[in-house]
Design an enzyme around this catalytic site. Structure first.
Site, PDB file in Angstrom:
ATOM      1  N   CYS A  80      -1.232  11.705  -3.616  1.00  0.00           N
ATOM      2  CA  CYS A  80      -2.644  10.865  -4.121  1.00  0.00           C
ATOM      3  C   CYS A  80      -3.783  11.133  -4.758  1.00  0.00           C
ATOM      4  CB  CYS A  80      -3.060  10.129  -2.699  1.00  0.00           C
ATOM      5  SG  CYS A  80      -1.652   9.485  -1.600  1.00  0.00           S
ATOM      6  N   HIS A 135      -2.294   0.203  -2.503  1.00  0.00           N
ATOM      7  CA  HIS A 135      -2.732   2.437  -2.717  1.00  0.00           C
ATOM      8  C   HIS A 135      -1.858   2.493  -3.519  1.00  0.00           C
ATOM      9  CE1 HIS A 135      -3.381   6.260  -2.928  1.00  0.00           C
ATOM     10  NE2 HIS A 135      -2.698   6.459  -1.732  1.00  0.00           N
ATOM     11  N   CYS A 142      -7.973  12.390   0.764  1.00  0.00           N
ATOM     12  CA  CYS A 142      -6.669  12.408   0.762  1.00  0.00           C
ATOM     13  C   CYS A 142      -5.209  12.729   0.333  1.00  0.00           C
ATOM     14  CB  CYS A 142      -6.967  12.448   2.686  1.00  0.00           C
ATOM     15  SG  CYS A 142      -5.951  10.390   2.814  1.00  0.00           S
TER      16      CYS A 142
HETATM   17  C1  LIG Z   1      -2.851  10.529   1.482  1.00  0.00           C
HETATM   18  C2  LIG Z   1      -2.468   8.974   1.288  1.00  0.00           C
HETATM   19  O1  LIG Z   1      -2.636   7.925   0.708  1.00  0.00           O
HETATM   20  S1  LIG Z   1      -1.154   8.299   1.987  1.00  0.00           S
HETATM   21  C3  LIG Z   1      -0.930   6.674   2.635  1.00  0.00           C
HETATM   22  C4  LIG Z   1       0.156   6.601   2.081  1.00  0.00           C
HETATM   23  N1  LIG Z   1       0.792   4.983   1.616  1.00  0.00           N
HETATM   24  C5  LIG Z   1       2.131   4.736   2.959  1.00  0.00           C
HETATM   25  O2  LIG Z   1       1.978   5.811   3.478  1.00  0.00           O
HETATM   26  C6  LIG Z   1       2.076   3.501   3.117  1.00  0.00           C
HETATM   27  C7  LIG Z   1       1.830   3.103   4.329  1.00  0.00           C
HETATM   28  N2  LIG Z   1       2.695   1.462   4.523  1.00  0.00           N
HETATM   29  C8  LIG Z   1       3.651   1.838   4.808  1.00  0.00           C
HETATM   30  O3  LIG Z   1       4.735   2.054   5.039  1.00  0.00           O
HETATM   31  C9  LIG Z   1       3.309  -0.349   4.973  1.00  0.00           C
HETATM   32  O4  LIG Z   1       2.631  -0.699   4.083  1.00  0.00           O
HETATM   33  C10 LIG Z   1       4.360  -0.129   6.528  1.00  0.00           C
HETATM   34  C11 LIG Z   1       4.985   0.187   6.991  1.00  0.00           C
HETATM   35  C12 LIG Z   1       2.217   0.114   7.125  1.00  0.00           C
HETATM   36  C13 LIG Z   1       3.835  -2.056   7.135  1.00  0.00           C
HETATM   37  O5  LIG Z   1       5.240  -2.018   6.320  1.00  0.00           O
HETATM   38  P1  LIG Z   1       6.002  -3.746   6.120  1.00  0.00           P
HETATM   39  O6  LIG Z   1       5.681  -4.131   7.118  1.00  0.00           O
HETATM   40  O7  LIG Z   1       6.765  -4.211   4.872  1.00  0.00           O
HETATM   41  O8  LIG Z   1       4.358  -5.107   5.768  1.00  0.00           O
HETATM   42  P2  LIG Z   1       4.034  -6.081   5.259  1.00  0.00           P
HETATM   43  O9  LIG Z   1       3.773  -6.595   4.430  1.00  0.00           O
HETATM   44  O10 LIG Z   1       5.166  -7.200   5.626  1.00  0.00           O
HETATM   45  O11 LIG Z   1       3.437  -6.779   7.096  1.00  0.00           O
HETATM   46  C14 LIG Z   1       3.602  -6.911   7.791  1.00  0.00           C
HETATM   47  C15 LIG Z   1       2.993  -7.810   8.769  1.00  0.00           C
HETATM   48  O12 LIG Z   1       1.231  -7.500   8.901  1.00  0.00           O
HETATM   49  C16 LIG Z   1       0.657  -8.926   8.741  1.00  0.00           C
HETATM   50  N3  LIG Z   1      -0.280  -8.475   7.896  1.00  0.00           N
HETATM   51  C17 LIG Z   1      -0.484  -7.202   7.142  1.00  0.00           C
HETATM   52  N4  LIG Z   1      -1.705  -7.005   6.184  1.00  0.00           N
HETATM   53  C18 LIG Z   1      -2.645  -7.947   7.266  1.00  0.00           C
HETATM   54  C19 LIG Z   1      -3.742  -8.603   6.917  1.00  0.00           C
HETATM   55  N5  LIG Z   1      -4.930  -7.996   7.004  1.00  0.00           N
HETATM   56  N6  LIG Z   1      -4.779  -9.623   7.750  1.00  0.00           N
HETATM   57  C20 LIG Z   1      -4.083 -10.110   8.590  1.00  0.00           C
HETATM   58  N7  LIG Z   1      -2.134  -9.510   8.755  1.00  0.00           N
HETATM   59  C21 LIG Z   1      -2.094  -8.538   7.970  1.00  0.00           C
HETATM   60  C22 LIG Z   1       1.348  -9.401   6.944  1.00  0.00           C
HETATM   61  O13 LIG Z   1       1.475 -10.703   6.897  1.00  0.00           O
HETATM   62  C23 LIG Z   1       3.283  -9.522   8.452  1.00  0.00           C
HETATM   63  O14 LIG Z   1       3.274 -10.506   8.751  1.00  0.00           O
HETATM   64  P3  LIG Z   1       4.674 -11.393   8.945  1.00  0.00           P
HETATM   65  O15 LIG Z   1       5.503 -10.103   9.470  1.00  0.00           O
HETATM   66  O16 LIG Z   1       4.159 -12.508  10.488  1.00  0.00           O
HETATM   67  O17 LIG Z   1       5.172 -11.675   7.769  1.00  0.00           O
END
Ligand SMILES: CC(=O)SCCNC(=O)CCNC(=O)[C@H](O)C(C)(C)COP(=O)(O)OP(=O)(O)OC[C@H]1O[C@@H](n2cnc3c(N)ncnc32)[C@H](O)[C@@H]1OP(=O)(O)O
Length: 429
Positions: free
Chosen positions: A96, A386, A416
Site C-alpha cells: 500500500c 483504497h 501503512c
Molecule cells: C495497508 C492497508 O491499507 S491494509 C488495508 C487493505 N484493505 C483491506 O484489507 C480491505 C478490507 N475490507 C474488506 O475486506 C471488505 O470491505 C469487508 C470484509 C470489510 C467488507 O466486505 P463486504 O461485507 O463485502 O462489504 P459491503 O460493502 O457489502 O458492506 C457490508 C454492509 O455494510 C454497509 N456499509 C458499508 N459501509 C457503510 C457505511 N459507511 N455506512 C453505512 N453502512 C455501510 C453496506 O451497505 C452493507 O450493508 P448490507 O449488508 O445491508 O448491504
C-alpha cells in the site's frame, strides 16, 4: 531531537495530480485492467497540464495486484498515453506504500539532478485480480510446452485431473501469518484498546469531509470522471455514527470492533502526480503547489515481535521528524491513510504513549497528540476507497493542493503497508 535540517540538492516541486474516481470492487470498473485505469489517469494529467508529446524524465508507478502481462505496467501505460514514447518508465512495488514510494523515488532523482520532471503514482484493481493455476497444473503445462514428441505429450496430458482447474485466488493476507490485513488490525485495535465508537466517528467524519470537499469543487482539478463515475463510489456523505453503529463486526470475531464501515472497502482506481524542478515548471508557466522535502520508510517485525502489522508509520514518522528537526505539532495538515479507522487511532495513541516513546522509540517524551481538526481534512481512504497502490498519489495531490490553497505551511503524510512497512513524507509550501 536533532535540529539539523538537510535540504535536498534541488527543490522538488509538486505541480499537480490527476486520478480517476475510485470504484468499489466488482463495480463499474470490473472490466477495466490496471493498464486501462493507469493510462486513463495518466492521460487526464496530460490534458490537465498540456503534456501532449512531452518527454517526461521518468514515469514511476506500480500495482500491488498485478497480472504477469503487466510486468512493465508503467512503460506500457506510457505507450498507451499521449506522452512522448521516448519517456522512460519504471515499476515500483511496496504494497500500500507503492504510490508514495514511487513519488519519493522520482523526487530523489529530481533532487539529485538526474531528471527534471516526473510523473508517479499507482493503480490497483481487486475486480481483475490475477488468478493463477495451481502448482501441479503449472508444472504439467510447462512440461507439455517443452515436450518434443507426441507420446511425451500424451503421457503428460494423462496426468491432468479435474482438481487441477481449481485456481489460486490471491488472498488479502500476510503470507507469513495467514491473517488478513483486517485480522491483523483487529489484534492491534485490541492491544491499543480502540473503541468501536471512536472508529465509527473517524469513519463518519471521513465521509462527511470528502462529500463536503467534492461539493465545494475541491476535486474539480484533481479527479477526472471515468466510465460514468464522477465521484468516488464508496462515498456516503450522509454517513453517521448512528448508521455505522448498526453494522456487524467484520474482523476480530463476534466481539470485534471493526466493520465494513470503519474498514476500507476493496477498491479499483488509479492516481498520478506531476513533479518537477522549479525551472521546468517555470518554463511551462505551471504554478508550484508545494514541495516534497522529506520522506522516510520503516518496517516492524510483526512476525516474531509484538508489533502490529500496520504500525510501521509509528516509527517512520519520529525518525523523519528527527531528521527534519520538527515536532509532531509543527504541521498544518496530517494525511494519515485510513487503512482501517482503528489503525489510524492506534498510531495516534502510540505517539501519545510515554511507554511506547521510551521502550520502542528510545525517546524521553512521547511525540504528543495532534489537533484532530487538521487530520484528513478532506476525507481519506475510508470514504474514498483504497485501490492499494493508488492511495499515495491521491494523498500527495490532495495535500499539495491544500497547502497551495492555504498559501503556506507544512503537511505530514503517513501510509501503512502490508509486510509491516510504512512510508511517510513531508510536503511544504
Ligand atoms: C495497508 C492497508 O491499507 S491494509 C488495508 C487493505 N484493505 C483491506 O484489507 C480491505 C478490507 N475490507 C474488506 O475486506 C471488505 O470491505 C469487508 C470484509 C470489510 C467488507 O466486505 P463486504 O461485507 O463485502 O462489504 P459491503 O460493502 O457489502 O458492506 C457490508 C454492509 O455494510 C454497509 N456499509 C458499508 N459501509 C457503510 C457505511 N459507511 N455506512 C453505512 N453502512 C455501510 C453496506 O451497505 C452493507 O450493508 P448490507 O449488508 O445491508 O448491504
Amino acid at each position: 531531537m536533532a535540529t539539523k535540517r538537510t535540504a535536498p540538492v534541488r527543490k522538488v516541486a509538486i505541480i499537480g495530480g490527476n486520478r480517476i474516481p475510485f470504484a468499489r470492487s466488482n463495480g463499474p470498473y470490473s472490466k477495466a485492467s490496471n493498464q486501462d485505469m493507469f493510462t486513463a489517469a495518466l492521460d487526464g494529467l496530460v490534458s490537465r497540464f498540456s503534456l501532449q508529446d512531452e518527454v517526461i524524465g521518468e514515469v514511476a508507478a506500480g500495482a500491488v495486484l498485478k497480472h504477469a502481462r503487466d510486468f512493465n505496467l508503467a512503460r506500457e501505460s506510457v505507450l498507451g498515453s499521449r506522452l512522448n514514447p521516448a519517456t522512460p518508465a519504471s515499476d515500483v512495488q511496496m504494497a500500500c506504500g507503492t504510490g508514495l514510494q514511487a513519488i519519493v523515488n522520482v523526487a530523489n532523482k529530481i533532487a539529485l539532478g538526474q531528471i527534471d520532471s516526473a510523473i508517479a503514482g499507482g493503480v490497483d484493481t481487486t475486480s481483475d485480480a490475477p488468478l493463477a493455476v495451481n502448482d501441479d497444473l503449472r508444472q504439467i503445462l510447462v512440461q507439455l510446452n517443452a515436450a518434443k514428441t507426441l507420446p511425451e505429450r500424451l503421457k503428460l496430458a494423462a496426468k491432468l485431473r479435474p482438481g487441477h482447474i481449481v485456481p489460486e485466488i490471491p488472498r488479502n493476507s500476510e503470507p507469513r501469518t495467514g491473517l488478513s490485513m483486517g485480522e491483523h488490525a483487529a489484534l492491534t485495535a485490541k492491544v491499543w484498546e480502540i473503541t468501536r465508537e471512536a472508529q465509527d466517528e473517524l469513519a463518519a467524519t471521513s465521509h462527511q469531509r470528502l462529500g463536503a470537499a467534492y461539493d465545494k469543487g475541491f476535486f474539480d482539478d484533481l479527479v477526472t470522471p471515468y466510465l460514468k463515475l464522477a465521484r468516488d463510489q464508496n462515498l456516503r456523505p450522509d454517513s453517521s455514527v448512528e448508521k455505522l453503529a448498526k453494522l456487524k463486526p467484520a474482523f476480530g470475531g463476534p466481539e470485534g470492533t471493526m466493520t465494513a464501515g470503519n474498514s476500507t472497502p476493496l477498491s479499483d482506481g488509479a492516481s498520478t502526480v506531476l513533479l518537477a524542478t522549479e525551472q521546468w515548471a517555470k518554463a511551462r508557466k505551471l504554478p508550484v503547489l508545494a514541495y516534497l522535502t522529506f520522506s522516510q520508510t520503516a518496517a516492524v517485525d510483526y512476525v516474531h515481535g509484538d508489533e502490529g502489522l500496520l504500525m510501521a508509520p509509528a516509527y517512520a514518522v519520529p525518525q523523519m521528524l528527527t531528521r527534519a528537526g520538527l515536532t509532531l505539532q509543527d504541521f498544518d495538515f496530517y494525511e494519515i491513510h485510513e487503512a482501517f479507522a482503528s489503525q489510524v487511532l492506534a498510531t495516534l495513541k502510540a505517539w501519545e504513549d510515554p511507554a511506547f516513546a521510551k521502550e520502542k522509540l528510545g525517546l524521553d517524551e512521547p511525540l504528543g497528540s495532534i489537533d484532530r481538526a487538521k487530520l484528513n481534512v478532506n476525507g481519506s481512504s475510508l470514504a474514498a476507497g483504497h485501490p492499494f497502490a493508488a492511495t499515495g498519489g491521491r494523498i500527495v495531490a490532495t495535500l499539495a493542493k491544500l497547502l497551495n490553497e492555504k498559501g503556506s505551511g507544512r503537511g505530514l503524510i503517513s501510509i501503512c503497508a502490508a509486510g509491516g512497512q510504512g512510508v511517510t513524507a513531508i510536503l511544504e509550501k
